[in-house]
Design an enzyme around this catalytic site. Structure first.
Site, PDB file in Angstrom:
ATOM      1  N   GLU B  50     101.914  37.391   1.807  1.00  0.00           N
ATOM      2  CA  GLU B  50     101.963  38.163   0.564  1.00  0.00           C
ATOM      3  C   GLU B  50     103.346  38.102  -0.080  1.00  0.00           C
ATOM      4  O   GLU B  50     103.474  38.200  -1.303  1.00  0.00           O
ATOM      5  CB  GLU B  50     101.553  39.617   0.806  1.00  0.00           C
ATOM      6  CG  GLU B  50     100.059  39.811   1.063  1.00  0.00           C
ATOM      7  CD  GLU B  50      99.664  39.615   2.511  1.00  0.00           C
ATOM      8  OE1 GLU B  50     100.527  39.211   3.322  1.00  0.00           O
ATOM      9  OE2 GLU B  50      98.482  39.843   2.850  1.00  0.00           O
ATOM     10  N   PHE B 112      91.972  53.465   8.549  1.00  0.00           N
ATOM     11  CA  PHE B 112      92.354  52.103   8.906  1.00  0.00           C
ATOM     12  C   PHE B 112      93.034  51.412   7.714  1.00  0.00           C
ATOM     13  O   PHE B 112      92.485  51.376   6.618  1.00  0.00           O
ATOM     14  CB  PHE B 112      91.130  51.305   9.352  1.00  0.00           C
ATOM     15  CG  PHE B 112      91.461  49.870   9.683  1.00  0.00           C
ATOM     16  CD1 PHE B 112      92.311  49.569  10.746  1.00  0.00           C
ATOM     17  CD2 PHE B 112      90.956  48.823   8.926  1.00  0.00           C
ATOM     18  CE1 PHE B 112      92.641  48.253  11.043  1.00  0.00           C
ATOM     19  CE2 PHE B 112      91.274  47.505   9.223  1.00  0.00           C
ATOM     20  CZ  PHE B 112      92.116  47.224  10.286  1.00  0.00           C
ATOM     21  N   GLN B 113      94.219  50.902   7.959  1.00  0.00           N
ATOM     22  CA  GLN B 113      95.010  50.203   6.934  1.00  0.00           C
ATOM     23  C   GLN B 113      95.316  51.054   5.707  1.00  0.00           C
ATOM     24  O   GLN B 113      95.494  50.539   4.617  1.00  0.00           O
ATOM     25  CB  GLN B 113      94.351  48.877   6.532  1.00  0.00           C
ATOM     26  CG  GLN B 113      94.354  47.877   7.680  1.00  0.00           C
ATOM     27  CD  GLN B 113      93.914  46.480   7.283  1.00  0.00           C
ATOM     28  OE1 GLN B 113      93.191  46.294   6.306  1.00  0.00           O
ATOM     29  NE2 GLN B 113      94.351  45.495   8.035  1.00  0.00           N
ATOM     30  N   LYS B 162      89.193  51.541  -2.891  1.00  0.00           N
ATOM     31  CA  LYS B 162      88.051  50.653  -2.690  1.00  0.00           C
ATOM     32  C   LYS B 162      86.792  51.191  -3.369  1.00  0.00           C
ATOM     33  O   LYS B 162      86.041  50.438  -3.998  1.00  0.00           O
ATOM     34  CB  LYS B 162      87.810  50.491  -1.189  1.00  0.00           C
ATOM     35  CG  LYS B 162      86.814  49.397  -0.842  1.00  0.00           C
ATOM     36  CD  LYS B 162      86.806  49.147   0.662  1.00  0.00           C
ATOM     37  CE  LYS B 162      85.816  48.048   1.025  1.00  0.00           C
ATOM     38  NZ  LYS B 162      85.827  47.773   2.461  1.00  0.00           N
ATOM     39  N   MET B 473     126.445  30.909   3.989  1.00  0.00           N
ATOM     40  CA  MET B 473     127.245  31.895   3.265  1.00  0.00           C
ATOM     41  C   MET B 473     127.830  32.931   4.224  1.00  0.00           C
ATOM     42  O   MET B 473     128.976  33.357   4.071  1.00  0.00           O
ATOM     43  CB  MET B 473     126.403  32.579   2.183  1.00  0.00           C
ATOM     44  CG  MET B 473     127.198  33.509   1.298  1.00  0.00           C
ATOM     45  SD  MET B 473     128.603  32.686   0.499  1.00  0.00           S
ATOM     46  CE  MET B 473     127.905  32.260  -1.104  1.00  0.00           C
TER      47      MET B 473
HETATM   48  C1  LIG Z   1     116.192  38.160   3.483  1.00  0.00           C
HETATM   49  C2  LIG Z   1     117.651  38.023   3.704  1.00  0.00           C
HETATM   50  N1  LIG Z   1     118.160  38.132   4.951  1.00  0.00           N
HETATM   51  C3  LIG Z   1     119.490  37.977   5.148  1.00  0.00           C
HETATM   52  C4  LIG Z   1     120.347  37.745   4.108  1.00  0.00           C
HETATM   53  C5  LIG Z   1     121.840  37.607   4.344  1.00  0.00           C
HETATM   54  N2  LIG Z   1     122.310  36.246   3.987  1.00  0.00           N
HETATM   55  C6  LIG Z   1     122.846  35.969   2.785  1.00  0.00           C
HETATM   56  S1  LIG Z   1     123.228  34.354   2.602  1.00  0.00           S
HETATM   57  C7  LIG Z   1     122.701  34.019   4.170  1.00  0.00           C
HETATM   58  C8  LIG Z   1     122.782  32.631   4.713  1.00  0.00           C
HETATM   59  C9  LIG Z   1     121.846  31.702   4.032  1.00  0.00           C
HETATM   60  O1  LIG Z   1     121.817  30.515   4.773  1.00  0.00           O
HETATM   61  P1  LIG Z   1     121.029  29.256   4.271  1.00  0.00           P
HETATM   62  O2  LIG Z   1     119.682  29.639   3.791  1.00  0.00           O
HETATM   63  O3  LIG Z   1     121.072  28.210   5.291  1.00  0.00           O
HETATM   64  O4  LIG Z   1     121.854  28.818   2.970  1.00  0.00           O
HETATM   65  P2  LIG Z   1     123.387  28.347   2.865  1.00  0.00           P
HETATM   66  O5  LIG Z   1     124.216  29.577   2.662  1.00  0.00           O
HETATM   67  O6  LIG Z   1     123.728  27.636   4.119  1.00  0.00           O
HETATM   68  O7  LIG Z   1     123.411  27.479   1.670  1.00  0.00           O
HETATM   69  C10 LIG Z   1     122.236  35.167   4.808  1.00  0.00           C
HETATM   70  C11 LIG Z   1     121.740  35.228   6.186  1.00  0.00           C
HETATM   71  C12 LIG Z   1     119.761  37.668   2.824  1.00  0.00           C
HETATM   72  N3  LIG Z   1     120.498  37.477   1.708  1.00  0.00           N
HETATM   73  N4  LIG Z   1     118.429  37.783   2.654  1.00  0.00           N
END
Ligand SMILES: Cc1ncc(C[n+]2csc(CCOP(=O)(O)OP(=O)(O)O)c2C)c(N)n1
Lengths: 173, 565
Positions: B50, B112-113, B162, B473
């Site tokens: 979803e 339920f749900q 529903k 990042m």
């Molecule tokens: C759903 C979610 N979980 C955690 C984060 C924290 N976060 C921000 S950037 C990042 C790293 C992203 O890594 P990647 O997808 O490999 O991209 P890159 O930065 O290497 O280009 C994380 C874990 C987030 N923004 N969103």
């Protein structure tokens, strides 16, 4: 500084929840909040008292207006308005103290609404100040419990205070 | 003639111009899905999660400007939407979410749900509704769409019991909308417009901020013309890239934490900021105490709660950008600002020297080069959806879109997993446009299950996977601000070649800089979804960077040891 806001809200389910949720989420503090019916069954009215700087109050006002079910909000602080609260105060009273307490109540135009062997219930309507003062005077006798309804407010004179949604009156009527 | 609540739902959606919906069925929406079979006009895209459905609907909305629709069942189906709802909410994207709910007589019994979906979604929707009777369906749908697309757009959720889907009603016609408390403002008051015009006439070093609101109000051309006539440079937020063409001489590109240095310098040295439909996010301002200290601020926004929230406005104009600009335009004579533009051009030269793309090719794969090549190959005309992380910032810097609604990214929520589904939704909305998803290896794996949705539904997207084997990042933050103590950021990845193959998508792995162009050509020529797996430099950092809380002009710049040859 205390601000009093009047909000006209649609009488739909969940509106109070939306307002409460907004205050929680934005970290605003409510001093008092009352909701009640109005002359129009489709519309309820909230009186919200908050503590905050004018700029904060303006933000709260804007956030309230943004809620879809809120029709209008107006800050009546500093405007000629009537603001009233109601309190019930249960105070300890031996039979020989009743006369003294009743006399105090009368000065405040409060009424004794229940008499029990060891206590009285006093009903008072008025401004926050007035209720506070009576409360102070009754304290030495021993206050068993106290409840306040929360403040309601209305502008004096002919104004009904609909500003954010011009043309609204026509739609409501 | 009487109709069931489910029939009224689908007919109302068709009335609203819906042609495609995303989602997954379940117990609490089975009657609705049954009735849907009788409305072949409505295309339903079955997703694998979803969250994917929510983000596809969002991508659809952002690419097309129309309202997106996502549907889920009650309970877990509904809660799986939540991240997607939040993404749409933070970025003001018009999406209508429809969730099933238990029969109205069971509400509140922990059936339920059963889940309190109006409660859960309350703080992350513009508004929400619960339908407990078929009589309410037509009116609720009309109000939901109106609220979602008007004023400051945003997600609206309808929780649909529903029994109300099954029961019949006479209320089948397009209803009169009656929303007493909802009247988005159009025009700002005249005296304030005059004050704003005065400031604009007096400014020597003005900057226009184009925010996402510029796109949302359809005012991109108006803003461009206004900027041209007054020779005012335009700084953009992440979400408004492309609102004026990136190649436009007045474009300053992106502002903020990873914005162009010359853009941030222009902001800090300006004497007037004309902020249009943006909200001074902390990723944009840096330290507020030292933010644009010499600038007066005119803030235009349709949402009064944005005014004086972060930055105090000298003049606030609450209204629609298009209308407000049209009102102000006649009050401002043409202007030139040559000295100011000259100064900015100087700052720009300094930035060019540090540009990694201009540095000698060392054979290694740098993300900026890859994105720059995609940009060249598509002439800046493709629609790009990104995930969240380093690659997102590089995409913002190096994919310089020429058109509005062409750079789709999760800004306010910053939600990983957005890139792939958003690209799918965008391509479904705009089948004639070339659509690229630029994703990181971390984020891609959060919604990778919907790759099969793209293949199955023949959604022709091209995926550029920046595979650095890191949560890049976060790794960069640990490098800069935590003494390079890497904590849970290394990724042991699956074989993406096998994943692509298993899903029936095209695939190529790229290891060297010399292979970039051919790979991009391969992806563009191969029919169907294609995954390009770029094995990029693992410990590259995004520059410039304004550390959290630092002054906007205190950027960490790319070291210059290897100056342009
Ligand atoms: C759903 C979610 N979980 C955690 C984060 C924290 N976060 C921000 S950037 C990042 C790293 C992203 O890594 P990647 O997808 O490999 O991209 P890159 O930065 O290497 O280009 C994380 C874990 C987030 N923004 N969103």
């Amino acid at each position: 500084m205390q601000h009093t806001l009047i909000a006209l809200v649609e009488n739909r389910p969940g509106v109070l929840n939306r307002v409460a949720s907004l205050f929680r989420r934005r970290n605003y503090n409510i001093e008092s909040l009352t909701v009640g019916r109005t002359e129009n069954p489709a519309i309820s009215r909230m009186t919200i008292v908050i503590e905050g700087e004018p700029i904060e109050t303006a933000r709260i006002e804007a956030n309230l207006v943004k809620l879809v079910n809120i029709i209008d909000v107006q800050d009546v602080t500093g405007q000629p308005a009537i603001a009233r609260d109601l309190a019930l105060i249960k105070v300890k009273a031996k039979p020989n103290q009743r006369a003294e307490i009743t006399a105090l109540a009368e000065i405040f135009r409060a009424r004794v609404v229940d008499v029990a062997p060891e206590s009285l219930i006093i009903e008072i309507t008025g401004t926050e100040d007035k209720i506070e003062s009576l409360n102070e005077l009754l304290r030495p006798f021993g206050i068993v419990e106290m409840v306040r309804a929360g403040q309601v407010a209305m502008l004096r004179g002919g104004a009904s205070g609909i500003r954010h949604t011009p043309g609204l009156e026509a739609k409501v009527l | 003639m009487k109709k069931t609540g489910a029939e009224v739902l689908w007919e109302s959606l068709i009335q609203e111009g819906v042609d495609v919906m995303f989602g997954i069925p379940g117990g609490a929406v089975i009657p609705a899905f049954d009735a849907m079979l009788n409305y072949p006009k409505l295309r339903f895209i079955l997703t694998r999660h979803e969250q994917g459905a929510a983000m596809m609907a969002d991508g659809y909305a952002r690419a097309s400007g129309k309202v997106g629709v996502a549907i889920a069942t009650s309970g877990p189906g509904a809660t799986n939407l939540v991240t997607g709802i939040q993404v749409a909410y933070m970025d003001s994207s018009p999406v209508v979410f429809i969730t099933g709910q238990v029969a109205s007589n069971l509400l509140g019994t922990d059936a339920f749900q059963e889940i309190d979906m109006t409660g859960i979604s309350l703080p992350i929707t513009k508004h929400n509704f619960m339908i407990t009777s078929p009589d309410e369906v037509a009116r609720t749908v009309a109000e939901a769409f109106y609220i979602a697309r008007s004023g400051r757009p945003g997600p609206v959720l309808i929780d649909f019991c529903k029994d109300a889907q099954v029961a019949k009603t006479e209320n089948v016609d397009l209803p009169q909308i009656s929303l007493l408390g909802y009247n988005p403002p159009l025009h700002a008051p005249q005296p304030k417009l005059e004050r704003a015009a005065e400031l604009i006439r007096a400014a020597k070093k003005p900057v226009i901020f184009a925010g996402h609101g510029v796109e949302l109000s359809g005012a991109t051309l108006e803003v461009q013309k206004f900027a041209e006539r007054n020779n005012i440079p335009v700084a953009m937020t992440l979400l408004s890239l492309g609102s004026i063409p990136s190649s436009h001489p007045l474009s300053l590109g992106m502002m903020g934490m990873h914005g162009e240095a010359y853009c941030n310098l222009a902001i800090q040295n300006s004497d007037l900021i004309i902020a249009l439909g943006m909200r001074f996010d902390d990723r944009v301002t840096g330290n507020l105490k030292t933010y644009a200290p010499g600038a007066s601020k005119i803030h235009v926004d349709i949402d009064p709660t944005e005014i004086n929230k972060i930055v105090m406005a000298d003049v606030s104009l609450v209204g629609d950008i298009k209308t407000v600009l049209a009102d102000i335009d006649p009050m401002v004579p043409n202007a030139r600002h040559d000295d100011w533009l000259g100064q900015i051009a100087e700052w720009r030269k300094e930035t060019d020297n540090r540009d990694i793309v201009a540095q000698p090719n060392n054979g290694k794969l740098h993300v900026p080069q890859i994105i720059s090549e995609i940009w060249k190959a598509t002439k800046g005309e493709a629609l790009v959806a990104t995930d969240v992380g380093q690659h997102q910032m590089w995409a913002a810097q190096y994919y310089q879109p020429e058109r509005p609604r062409s750079f789709i990214t999760s800004g306010g929520a910053g939600s990983m997993g957005f890139g792939l589904p958003a690209a799918i939704g965008a391509k479904v909305a705009m089948p004639d446009r070339e659509v690229w998803a630029i994703v990181g290896d971390g984020g891609f794996q959060m919604t990778q299950m919907d790759l099969i949705t793209a293949v199955h539904q023949k959604v022709e997207i091209k995926i550029a996977l920046m595979n650095n084997h890191f949560l890049g990042m976060v790794r960069q933050w640990q490098e800069f601000f935590f003494e390079k103590r890497y904590s849970s950021v290394q990724l042991r990845n699956p074989d993406f070649g096998k994943i692509a193959e298993a899903h029936g998508a095209g695939y190529r792995r790229i290891d060297k800089a010399g292979e970039i162009q051919a790979a991009i050509e391969f992806a563009r020529k191969t029919p169907g979804p294609v995954l390009l797996d770029f094995q990029v430099e693992q410990e590259e950092a995004v520059y410039p960077m304004v550390p959290t809380g630092a002054d906007l002009h205190q950027m960490i710049r790319r070291p210059t040891q290897a100056k342009k040859a």
